[in-house]
Design an enzyme around this catalytic site. Structure first.
Site, PDB file in Angstrom:
ATOM      1  N   CYS A 165       0.803  -1.232   0.000  1.00 20.29           N
ATOM      2  CA  CYS A 165       0.000   0.000   0.000  1.00 20.29           C
ATOM      3  C   CYS A 165       0.828   1.270   0.000  1.00 20.29           C
ATOM      4  O   CYS A 165       0.283   2.371  -0.070  1.00 20.29           O
ATOM      5  CB  CYS A 165      -0.936  -0.009   1.204  1.00 20.29           C
ATOM      6  SG  CYS A 165      -1.903  -1.541   1.311  1.00 20.29           S
ATOM      7  N   LYS A 336      -9.589   8.204   1.927  1.00 18.42           N
ATOM      8  CA  LYS A 336     -10.069   6.821   1.829  1.00 18.42           C
ATOM      9  C   LYS A 336     -11.490   6.704   2.373  1.00 18.42           C
ATOM     10  O   LYS A 336     -12.178   5.718   2.104  1.00 18.42           O
ATOM     11  CB  LYS A 336      -9.130   5.863   2.559  1.00 18.42           C
ATOM     12  CG  LYS A 336      -7.791   5.640   1.871  1.00 18.42           C
ATOM     13  CD  LYS A 336      -6.948   4.617   2.612  1.00 18.42           C
ATOM     14  CE  LYS A 336      -5.611   4.361   1.924  1.00 18.42           C
ATOM     15  NZ  LYS A 336      -4.676   5.498   2.034  1.00 18.42           N
ATOM     16  N   HIS A 341      -9.820   1.858   0.097  1.00 20.14           N
ATOM     17  CA  HIS A 341      -8.364   1.674   0.061  1.00 20.14           C
ATOM     18  C   HIS A 341      -7.970   0.968  -1.228  1.00 20.14           C
ATOM     19  O   HIS A 341      -8.297  -0.196  -1.431  1.00 20.14           O
ATOM     20  CB  HIS A 341      -7.944   0.867   1.283  1.00 20.14           C
ATOM     21  CG  HIS A 341      -6.465   0.768   1.487  1.00 20.14           C
ATOM     22  ND1 HIS A 341      -5.547   1.335   0.638  1.00 20.14           N
ATOM     23  CD2 HIS A 341      -5.732   0.156   2.469  1.00 20.14           C
ATOM     24  CE1 HIS A 341      -4.332   1.080   1.073  1.00 20.14           C
ATOM     25  NE2 HIS A 341      -4.423   0.375   2.186  1.00 20.14           N
TER      26      HIS A 341
END
Length: 423
Positions: A165, A336, A341
């Site tokens: 991420c 987000k 996400h």
């Protein structure tokens, strides 16, 4: 050191399939979380995701080509097409940049997961010699970068960041340094992800990372005391980074300047961040030193803010460690809350938001916030975006494996530059 600016943006997201539409939704605080439509969730625990809606990739590729591209690569090509058009680096069919001096760096955390799941099922049922001959090139994570380079004839470095991420922010930061240090004049960078599949959602469900809420307004709720996991999103964000004098010479429009980048690792755990936030704090401090600015100059942070209990608590602690008393003056929000996400694309999509926030002096909200958490007690700009001066802004991304990345943008201090999308 050479200056680096942003001259093009592209976005395919759960709240808009082009940059202008996306930014309008960000300003309005639109929630892109909705019931999953990609597959039947009747017997599944997780019901919601941030899907890209009304996606029409035919604008940038024909139907025959689409069959040979995984969804994540389709997202990347569409966002890249927008960014290339926006940057005006082509004059008709003629590239205004030496093709050897323009590169591509696109992150994907997982790559062609939908293709992997589909072809594995086919192989199991019909024999593995019967899988598609395009299975490998459709599923490998670097193919978004490769396809973009092939499409436009960009012959500089073409690579893929795979740092979970944190990857989208790493792609922007690595491209920034690559131009700043003289290896390229232009870089197309960002991230793309398409992991809303039965296998992808199932994997994250099993590790208890996803929200089980069935209320779209109470699923992706960063920094809220009732947060209970993140919501999967999908899409792509692409930025065109360019050496300042090169951009100025061709009278390019400029959104903002990239001035600092930090990257490090917690070296702690495969999924959990350091509880005291010290790893992420050091990463932000590296970015500040790289930018050559004082911490008090940062006006806004686009937080990683995933809506998991541990991430939001640890990121709050990290901001306090990195910024000291200035932390209470900062505006910090998690977009987000709108998009979900996007894994390896999240930092890239948030990079697009950061550029537009700096340019337009607007700080997006953390939407759907209700319950205050004493462990997340900074100013998270709850529910309503804010019109205010944004001269310097930071974006944070934290990934499985302990990867941390922070990027800093600043307002362009030149009167000669054209300006990009404005409110």
């Amino acid at each position: 050191m050479r200056r680096v600016v942003i001259t093009g943006l592209g976005a395919v997201t759960p709240i808009g399939n082009n940059t202008e539409e996306f930014w309008k939704s960000v300003k309005a605080g639109t929630c892109g979380i909705a019931p999953i439509t990609h597959y039947d969730t009747t017997d599944r625990k997780v019901k919601l995701a941030g899907e890209v809606k009304d996606f029409q990739p035919e604008q940038y590729m024909d139907k025959r080509e689409l069959r040979k591209l995984d969804r994540f690569t389709q997202f990347a090509l569409c966002a890249a097409g927008q960014a290339v058009d926006d940057s005006a680096i082509f004059d008709g069919e003629n590239l205004k940049v030496n093709p050897d001096r323009i590169g591509v760096l696109i992150s994907s955390g997982i790559g062609g997961l939908d293709t992997i799941q589909r072809e594995d099922t086919k192989g199991y049922e019909k024999g593995y010699d019967r899988v598609s001959p395009f299975f490998i090139p459709m599923s490998i994570s670097n193919m978004a970068a490769g396809q973009i380079a092939i499409r436009y004839g960009f012959q500089g470095m073409a690579s893929c960041v795979v740092t979970a991420c944190a990857g989208g922010t790493n792609a922007i930061g690595d491209s920034f340094h690559y131009i700043r240090d003289g290896y390229a004049e232009v870089m197309l960078c960002g991230g793309a992800e398409a992991s809303i599949t039965e296998l992808g959602i199932g994997g994250f469900t099993s590790m208890k990372a996803l929200s089980l809420s069935e209320n779209p307004d109470r699923a992706s709720i960063p920094f809220d005391k009732e947060r209970n996991g993140f919501v999967m999103g999908e899409g792509a964000g692409i930025l065109v980074l360019e050496e300042y004098e090169h951009a100025k010479a061709r009278n390019a429009k400029i959104y903002c300047e990239v001035i600092g980048y930090g990257a490090n690792c917690d070296a702690h755990h495969i999924t959990a961040p350091l509880e005291d936030g010290s790893g992420a704090a050091k990463c932000m401090q590296i970015a500040l030193r790289d930018a050559g600015i004082e911490k008090e100059q940062i006006d806004y942070i686009n937080a990683h803010g995933t809506s998991t209990h541990l991430n939001d608590k640890c990121e709050t602690a990290a901001v306090k460690k990195a910024f000291g008393s200035h932390a209470s003056n900062l505006k910090i929000s998690s977009t987000k809350s709108m998009t979900g996400h996007l894994l390896g694309a999240s930092g890239a999509v948030e990079g697009v938001i950061l550029a537009l926030a700096v340019q337009n002096n607007f700080i997006p909200a953390t939407i759907n916030y209700r319950e205050k958490d004493e462990d997340c007690d900074l100013d998270i700009v709850p529910n309503q975006g804010l019109e205010t001066t944004v001269d310097y802004a930071m974006s944070n991304s934290l990934g499985f494996g302990g990867h941390n990345a922070s990027i800093i943008f600043k307002k362009v201090d030149t009167d000669s530059a054209q300006k990009g999308i404005q409110s």
